[in-house]
Design a protein around this motif. Structure first.
Motif, PDB file in Angstrom:
ATOM      1  N   GLY A  67     -20.132  60.267  55.460  1.00 32.82           N
ATOM      2  CA  GLY A  67     -20.076  59.311  56.706  1.00 32.82           C
ATOM      3  C   GLY A  67     -20.242  57.847  56.334  1.00 32.82           C
ATOM      4  O   GLY A  67     -21.123  57.265  56.971  1.00 32.82           O
ATOM      5  N   ALA A  68     -19.614  57.359  55.119  1.00 30.40           N
ATOM      6  CA  ALA A  68     -19.641  55.918  54.912  1.00 30.40           C
ATOM      7  C   ALA A  68     -20.891  55.405  54.453  1.00 30.40           C
ATOM      8  O   ALA A  68     -21.413  54.443  54.532  1.00 30.40           O
ATOM      9  CB  ALA A  68     -19.108  54.844  55.986  1.00 30.40           C
ATOM     10  N   THR A  69     -21.817  56.480  53.950  1.00 29.53           N
ATOM     11  CA  THR A  69     -22.909  56.271  53.344  1.00 29.53           C
ATOM     12  C   THR A  69     -23.028  55.872  51.741  1.00 29.53           C
ATOM     13  O   THR A  69     -24.194  55.289  51.392  1.00 29.53           O
ATOM     14  CB  THR A  69     -24.094  57.121  53.708  1.00 29.53           C
ATOM     15  OG1 THR A  69     -23.958  58.328  53.042  1.00 29.53           O
ATOM     16  CG2 THR A  69     -24.252  57.304  55.331  1.00 29.53           C
ATOM     17  N   SER A  76     -22.367  54.927  48.190  1.00 31.89           N
ATOM     18  CA  SER A  76     -21.972  53.411  47.247  1.00 31.89           C
ATOM     19  C   SER A  76     -20.867  53.457  46.825  1.00 31.89           C
ATOM     20  O   SER A  76     -19.903  54.678  46.751  1.00 31.89           O
ATOM     21  CB  SER A  76     -23.010  53.167  46.225  1.00 31.89           C
ATOM     22  OG  SER A  76     -22.696  54.159  45.234  1.00 31.89           O
ATOM     23  N   SER A  86     -19.346  49.256  54.264  1.00 29.90           N
ATOM     24  CA  SER A  86     -19.712  50.338  53.275  1.00 29.90           C
ATOM     25  C   SER A  86     -19.072  50.418  51.810  1.00 29.90           C
ATOM     26  O   SER A  86     -18.202  49.286  51.618  1.00 29.90           O
ATOM     27  CB  SER A  86     -19.267  51.705  53.889  1.00 29.90           C
ATOM     28  OG  SER A  86     -17.813  51.791  53.748  1.00 29.90           O
ATOM     29  N   TRP A 119     -26.455  66.693  63.231  1.00 25.22           N
ATOM     30  CA  TRP A 119     -26.842  65.409  62.938  1.00 25.22           C
ATOM     31  C   TRP A 119     -27.250  64.799  64.038  1.00 25.22           C
ATOM     32  O   TRP A 119     -27.071  63.520  64.151  1.00 25.22           O
ATOM     33  CB  TRP A 119     -25.704  64.691  62.281  1.00 25.22           C
ATOM     34  CG  TRP A 119     -25.013  65.364  61.091  1.00 25.22           C
ATOM     35  CD1 TRP A 119     -23.845  66.286  60.988  1.00 25.22           C
ATOM     36  CD2 TRP A 119     -25.520  65.426  59.809  1.00 25.22           C
ATOM     37  NE1 TRP A 119     -23.574  66.551  59.888  1.00 25.22           N
ATOM     38  CE2 TRP A 119     -24.659  66.150  58.901  1.00 25.22           C
ATOM     39  CE3 TRP A 119     -26.640  64.918  59.243  1.00 25.22           C
ATOM     40  CZ2 TRP A 119     -25.084  66.573  57.657  1.00 25.22           C
ATOM     41  CZ3 TRP A 119     -26.935  65.244  57.979  1.00 25.22           C
ATOM     42  CH2 TRP A 119     -25.973  65.972  57.182  1.00 25.22           C
ATOM     43  N   TYR A 178     -21.487  51.791  66.909  1.00 26.25           N
ATOM     44  CA  TYR A 178     -21.705  51.580  65.476  1.00 26.25           C
ATOM     45  C   TYR A 178     -20.613  51.943  64.878  1.00 26.25           C
ATOM     46  O   TYR A 178     -20.509  51.735  63.597  1.00 26.25           O
ATOM     47  CB  TYR A 178     -23.153  52.186  65.200  1.00 26.25           C
ATOM     48  CG  TYR A 178     -24.491  51.631  65.787  1.00 26.25           C
ATOM     49  CD1 TYR A 178     -24.729  50.292  65.650  1.00 26.25           C
ATOM     50  CD2 TYR A 178     -24.722  52.520  66.834  1.00 26.25           C
ATOM     51  CE1 TYR A 178     -25.635  49.835  66.332  1.00 26.25           C
ATOM     52  CE2 TYR A 178     -26.082  51.982  67.526  1.00 26.25           C
ATOM     53  CZ  TYR A 178     -26.399  50.681  67.269  1.00 26.25           C
ATOM     54  OH  TYR A 178     -27.643  50.365  67.826  1.00 26.25           O
ATOM     55  N   GLN A 213     -15.954  51.572  58.763  1.00 31.56           N
ATOM     56  CA  GLN A 213     -17.132  50.898  58.316  1.00 31.56           C
ATOM     57  C   GLN A 213     -16.881  49.972  56.987  1.00 31.56           C
ATOM     58  O   GLN A 213     -17.001  50.275  55.872  1.00 31.56           O
ATOM     59  CB  GLN A 213     -18.284  51.963  57.835  1.00 31.56           C
ATOM     60  CG  GLN A 213     -18.483  53.013  58.799  1.00 31.56           C
ATOM     61  CD  GLN A 213     -19.455  52.310  60.109  1.00 31.56           C
ATOM     62  OE1 GLN A 213     -19.993  51.207  59.861  1.00 31.56           O
ATOM     63  NE2 GLN A 213     -19.833  52.820  61.096  1.00 31.56           N
ATOM     64  N   ASP A 249     -17.263  60.098  51.206  1.00 33.85           N
ATOM     65  CA  ASP A 249     -18.157  58.813  51.310  1.00 33.85           C
ATOM     66  C   ASP A 249     -19.332  59.295  52.128  1.00 33.85           C
ATOM     67  O   ASP A 249     -20.091  58.395  52.767  1.00 33.85           O
ATOM     68  CB  ASP A 249     -17.654  57.879  51.938  1.00 33.85           C
ATOM     69  CG  ASP A 249     -16.955  58.108  53.408  1.00 33.85           C
ATOM     70  OD1 ASP A 249     -17.276  58.831  53.800  1.00 33.85           O
ATOM     71  OD2 ASP A 249     -16.481  57.156  53.859  1.00 33.85           O
ATOM     72  N   THR A 251     -17.061  52.490  50.857  1.00 31.27           N
ATOM     73  CA  THR A 251     -15.710  53.329  50.703  1.00 31.27           C
ATOM     74  C   THR A 251     -14.602  52.590  50.246  1.00 31.27           C
ATOM     75  O   THR A 251     -13.847  53.019  49.209  1.00 31.27           O
ATOM     76  CB  THR A 251     -15.381  53.819  52.211  1.00 31.27           C
ATOM     77  OG1 THR A 251     -16.563  54.519  52.783  1.00 31.27           O
ATOM     78  CG2 THR A 251     -14.157  54.468  52.349  1.00 31.27           C
TER      79      THR A 251
END
Length: 280
Positions: free
Chosen positions: A221-223, A225, A251, A156, A92, A248, A219, A253
């Motif tokens: 972990g690119a989560t 907005s 995302s 994590w 992913y 990602q 960001d 980012t």
């Protein structure tokens, strides 16, 4: 230095004690050019060096993102910020944020890219392009994207390396891959999840790399907005190292970076790679 040389020899010794042939071959191949990095060189290992894994403790005293030895900022007397982007690889995490990289290139914004071996394997042509772009500094984001631990701690939900030997190869495997493609060994390392224990940090330093994390979470972990990315970057202070992701494309980012950079430039900030700066 002696302790790291001991780490190198044990890879061969363990094979003769029954490790798989595949692992042995991989490690011997990676040793052909890379053993221990000191002052830009990796000297030949001493085949007579005694193996002593007990020279590194198997239990650590601290664990996290900011243990002793981890660098999170850089020294500057100017309004400078370092943008760093991780490319994590795996099922992913092997995407490519073309919008982000195109923007950085067009606007001539330097950045330090921490790239994992798995990402390189899936995107070798892109990796070569990035490495040839003088705006970008290429650094080591690990071989399997693991938290760096000598006793299998998790971060994590990801189990970390489980011994000093595994720490060593998590770093060295990607060192050799980057060198094979670019002709240059990385000088900085960031683990998968950015978690370490104190012994693992010591091993990385003994190999000859600086362990680099961040002072500004860009960001998550690119989560984040795009608005959260923008807001995070606008909190930057001189000497901050911002952690973001370039793998990602779905995302927020890229858009957050695109919106934040002109505002930061208007405020007098400029952007730099980490090379040549004193890290703290």
């Amino acid at each position: 230095m002696l302790r790291v040389l001991s780490l190198i020899i044990v890879g061969v010794a363990i094979f003769f004690q029954g490790c798989s042939e595949v692992v042995f071959i991989e490690k011997v191949n990676s040793q052909k050019q890379l053993d221990v990095r000191k002052k830009g060189e990796f000297p030949e290992k001493d085949s007579n060096q005694l193996v002593d894994w007990t020279s590194y403790p198997s239990h650590s005293t601290s664990w996290g993102e900011n243990v002793t030895g981890v660098k999170t900022t850089f020294y500057t007397e100017n309004k400078e910020i370092a943008l760093t982007f991780d490319a994590c690889g795996g099922q992913y995490g092997s995407g490519y944020d073309e919008k982000l990289i195109d923007f950085l290139t067009k606007e001539q914004i330097p950045a330090t890219l921490f790239i994992n071996k798995r990402w390189i394997t899936e995107n070798e042509e892109l990796f070569v392009e990035l490495a040839e772009n003088r705006l970008f500094q290429i650094e080591n984001h690990g071989t399997e994207h693991l938290p760096l631990s000598v006793n299998g701690r998790t971060a994590w939900g990801i189990q970390g390396t489980n011994s000093p030997e595994e720490v060593f190869w998590e770093v060295v495997g990607n060192q050799e891959e980057v060198k094979r493609i670019t002709g240059r060994y990385p000088t900085m390392f960031r683990s998968g999840t950015a978690y370490y224990d104190d012994v693992a940090v010591e091993i990385v330093e003994d190999i000859g790399l600086q362990v680099v994390n961040y002072s500004l979470l860009g960001d998550a972990g690119a989560t984040f907005s795009s608005q959260k990315v923008k807001h995070a970057l606008l909190q930057a202070k001189p000497g901050d190292i911002a952690l973001l992701h370039m793998n990602q494309p779905q995302s927020g980012t890229a858009q957050g970076v695109i919106e934040a950079i002109p505002i930061l430039e208007e405020a007098g900030f400029s952007f730099v790679t980490l090379e040549g700066y004193e890290l703290r």
